[in-house]
Design a protein around this motif. Sequence first.
Motif, PDB file in Angstrom:
ATOM      1  N   GLY B  64       0.825  -1.211   0.000  1.00  0.00           N
ATOM      2  CA  GLY B  64       0.000   0.000   0.000  1.00  0.00           C
ATOM      3  C   GLY B  64       0.857   1.258   0.000  1.00  0.00           C
ATOM      4  N   ALA B  65       1.946   1.213   0.767  1.00  0.00           N
ATOM      5  CA  ALA B  65       2.856   2.364   0.824  1.00  0.00           C
ATOM      6  C   ALA B  65       3.452   2.627  -0.550  1.00  0.00           C
ATOM      7  N   ALA B  66       3.846   1.534  -1.228  1.00  0.00           N
ATOM      8  CA  ALA B  66       4.412   1.679  -2.573  1.00  0.00           C
ATOM      9  C   ALA B  66       3.365   2.267  -3.521  1.00  0.00           C
ATOM     10  N   GLY B  67       2.106   1.831  -3.346  1.00  0.00           N
ATOM     11  CA  GLY B  67       1.019   2.363  -4.174  1.00  0.00           C
ATOM     12  C   GLY B  67       0.831   3.861  -3.961  1.00  0.00           C
ATOM     13  N   ILE B 102       2.127   9.734   3.785  1.00  0.00           N
ATOM     14  CA  ILE B 102       1.531   8.421   4.081  1.00  0.00           C
ATOM     15  C   ILE B 102       2.411   7.310   3.501  1.00  0.00           C
ATOM     16  N   GLY B 103       2.873   7.519   2.277  1.00  0.00           N
ATOM     17  CA  GLY B 103       3.709   6.508   1.620  1.00  0.00           C
ATOM     18  C   GLY B 103       4.991   6.236   2.388  1.00  0.00           C
ATOM     19  N   PHE B 104       5.697   7.295   2.749  1.00  0.00           N
ATOM     20  CA  PHE B 104       6.969   7.101   3.458  1.00  0.00           C
ATOM     21  C   PHE B 104       6.748   6.547   4.876  1.00  0.00           C
ATOM     22  N   ALA B 105       5.703   7.053   5.539  1.00  0.00           N
ATOM     23  CA  ALA B 105       5.443   6.594   6.913  1.00  0.00           C
ATOM     24  C   ALA B 105       5.090   5.103   6.927  1.00  0.00           C
ATOM     25  N   LEU B 106       4.200   4.704   6.006  1.00  0.00           N
ATOM     26  CA  LEU B 106       3.803   3.291   5.975  1.00  0.00           C
ATOM     27  C   LEU B 106       4.962   2.392   5.535  1.00  0.00           C
ATOM     28  N   SER B 107       5.822   2.920   4.655  1.00  0.00           N
ATOM     29  CA  SER B 107       6.998   2.129   4.226  1.00  0.00           C
ATOM     30  C   SER B 107       7.857   1.797   5.436  1.00  0.00           C
TER      31      SER B 107
END
Lengths: 55, 311
Positions: B64-67, B102-107
């Motif tokens: 999801g983070a990559a998405g 959101i992307g970086f945090a979830l990664s």
Amino acid sequence: MSFRPDHEIHKRRFGRNVGIGLLLVTLVVLIFGMTVVKITEGNVASAIAGNQSID
Amino acid sequence: MTDASAPLPALESEAEFKDFIALLKPRVMLLVVFTAFVGLMAAPVQLHPFLAIVAIICIAMGGGAAGALNMWWDADIDKIMKRTQKRPIPSGKVSLEEAKMIGFALSGLSVMMLGLATNFYAAAMLAFTIFFYIAIYTVWLKRSTPQNIVIGGAAGAFPPMIGWAAATGTVSFESVLMFALIFMWTPPHFWALALFTRMDYENAEVPMLTVTHGRKSTRKHIVVYTFLLAALGGATILSKLAGPIYIASTILLNIRFLIDAFRIWFRDEKESERDSFLVERRFFKFSLFYLFALFAAILADSTLSRLGIWG
């Protein structure tokens, strides 16, 4: 500019807040569960029953 | 507490929770979750069920983070392409900054949690997958070469290897085979999509094969890659992954997939336009079923083998 508390924007924010709240609770449950499984080395039931000592 | 006196933002810019979910590409996530689950279950080492659930959630979160990062970087072309115009960023529901954060945090969160739950080998692999999807595919290959999907497909192929590594802490021949199956499946899947989305990639100046080498060449490429996929699926019969269900499934699925690929090859543009790319759309839909069914067969065989029914 002000708006009434029952404005559409409040509904959206409420939905977001509930969603984020649920995610945070899930995260807490996952980390807690993970910790329990790790420190009991997978024998959760046995550890609860006091059959396992942790060195 | 909500500040009722705050200035009223434009309604379009106030995202709902579902918009943030859409940012994580839930349909792609489903594929990631399922293939990672199969990798984890097919592995010879069994992970504690709770840790297995955490591992799958982490892999899904990483996907999801990559998405989200992909949507952040590609917002400019998503705005142009009809297929992606309704995504949360181009439709004005989520800001670029929000998507990036959101992307970086979830990664970070997904990689750290996977490392803690299973092992740091699997976590490193998840980190590399996110890096590969964003830096190698999205930033570099997607806009520079018609091989974008071929090489970039590796990113989507890693999840079963991560699942396997989460359980075993290693890479093995079987996990590489699962990687290879998704890797070979990706190009025909996306080229079929490129055929029926027609001008989308051209308008966005994305060098898909349909744009750089023409649609006729793309049809030929679909046949070649589908044939290679079928050969790989057949070769997998010789591995430990295969049991009776896999053998029957791979034969039936590949026959059907190859027939449809040849039908795409033999069609010309006029014929396709007459029926609104019926065969191409059907091939695309079937390709999704193909991958799910093939991995479900691997899962079924490994489960039956574990239960001592055969294998």
